[in-house]
Design an enzyme around this catalytic site. Structure first.
Site, short mmCIF file in Angstrom:
data_model
loop_
_atom_site.label_atom_id
_atom_site.label_comp_id
_atom_site.label_asym_id
_atom_site.label_seq_id
_atom_site.Cartn_x
_atom_site.Cartn_y
_atom_site.Cartn_z
N SER A 178 7.53 -0.43 -8.88
CA SER A 178 8.34 -1.28 -9.14
C SER A 178 9.56 -1.30 -8.34
CB SER A 178 9.33 0.15 -10.25
OG SER A 178 10.21 -0.54 -11.06
N GLU A 231 3.37 -7.45 -11.30
CA GLU A 231 2.44 -6.99 -12.30
C GLU A 231 4.47 -6.99 -12.88
OE1 GLU A 231 4.16 -3.02 -13.02
OE2 GLU A 231 5.39 -3.67 -11.14
N HIS A 264 2.90 -0.67 -14.29
CA HIS A 264 3.74 0.36 -15.27
C HIS A 264 3.17 0.98 -16.56
CE1 HIS A 264 6.79 -1.14 -12.91
NE2 HIS A 264 7.79 -0.43 -13.02
#
Length: 310
Positions: free
Chosen positions: A119, A215, A280
């Site tokens: 992330s 992502e 995620h």
């Protein structure tokens, strides 16, 4: 540095290894941190929590303490000769604010060790590649809800840390967005963070020669489009060998996201594999960055030339 060259692999962990938990980005829920530490202790690791992990910034509640304190925690853990791995507690936002405060020559002198996160930690994956030339692990974080509640995520990270030769092939849950095979060196992370890092001194100048993993989370399709279009317009994707698409959790319905991805990436003329199970999402896989590998988009496999850790 482009995405072409394989990076130096840190040593795998052994029972009893000391691992430091740091919070370079957002504030950490104490209960989830305790649960994550229990998992690590169950693996016969010795987790130590950095001093400011549970801090919250006085003015900006989205940060886990001040930029200086977050940077000091990471640098101290990395430079501690008794620490074998540094695990991030969670993402959120804030790594970009502290990355310039790190003493990279001192961290380079400390030698290689394992680094894990995803992330917002994408900014640090890029910096560790560019500044330290190290393989890093895009994987679940110690206080992440998807880690503490997922046996698959735990098992895959544990295998990557202790017996990396057993997880040299990763399998997709989806199909080929663009068919074909490609070889390259893995890199990538969160799309919006890669886009935000363009032009900075801690990011690669391009993904040339790489197998790019992408992502994101909680983004509208037009925002994802904007990030990909920025990567295309700057030439950052020129020469990329292939793409692996992970999760698009809590984005708009996937059929719309998928159509946009096909539109933006199809013209690159390289294989694109979707739904690769990293990012995620529940049961997220751990993907090493900086390792030479082969992508078979039709079979939905990524096969590493050598284990992620030495």
């Amino acid at each position: 540095m482009s995405g072409t060259e394989p990076l130096r692999r840190p040593a795998r962990l052994a029972p009893g290894a000391r691992v430091a938990v740091v919070a370079p980005s957002g504030p950490v829920p104490e209960e989830r941190l305790r649960a994550g530490l229990d998992v690590l202790r169950g693996w016969d690791l010795d987790p130590v929590v950095a001093p400011h992990v549970l801090d919250r910034h006085d003015e900006f509640g989205y940060l886990a303490g001040s930029d200086a304190d977050r940077a000091a925690d990471l640098q101290s853990a990395w430079c501690d000769p008794d620490v074998d791995a540094v695990l991030c507690a969670r993402g959120g936002y804030g790594a970009q604010r502290m990355v310039d405060l790190l003493d990279w020559p001192a961290m380079r002198a400390a030698g290689p060790k394992v680094f894990v996160g995803f992330s917002d930690i994408t900014a640090l994956h890029e910096a560790f590649a560019v500044r330290l030339g190290l393989v890093t692990l895009h994987g679940p974080m110690a206080a992440g809800i998807d880690f503490v509640k997922s046996a698959r995520a735990q098992d895959h990270l544990r295998s990557t840390l202790f017996t990396p030769e057993t997880v040299r092939t990763l399998h997709s849950d989806g199909t080929a967005l663009v068919p074909g095979r490609a070889r390259g060196v893995t890199l990538g992370g969160c799309l919006s963070l890669l886009s935000a890092g363009l032009g900075t001194s801690h990011a690669r100048p391009s993904a040339r020669g790489g197998l790019l993993c992408l992502e994101d989370v909680r983004e509208e399709t037009y925002r994802l489009d904007r990030c990909l279009t920025q990567l295309l317009r700057t030439g950052w994707l020129d020469g990329v060998r292939g793409l692996l698409l992970g999760s698009w959790a809590r984005c708009e319905p996937y059929h719309g996201v998928r159509a946009m991805l096909a539109d933006r990436l199809g013209g690159l003329g390289v294989p694109v594999a979707e739904q690769f199970g990293f990012g995620h999402c529940e049961d997220a896989l751990t993907v090493p960055f900086g390792v030479a590998a082969e992508l078979d988009a039709d079979a939905g496999t990524l096969t590493l030339d050598e284990p992620a850790l030495s």
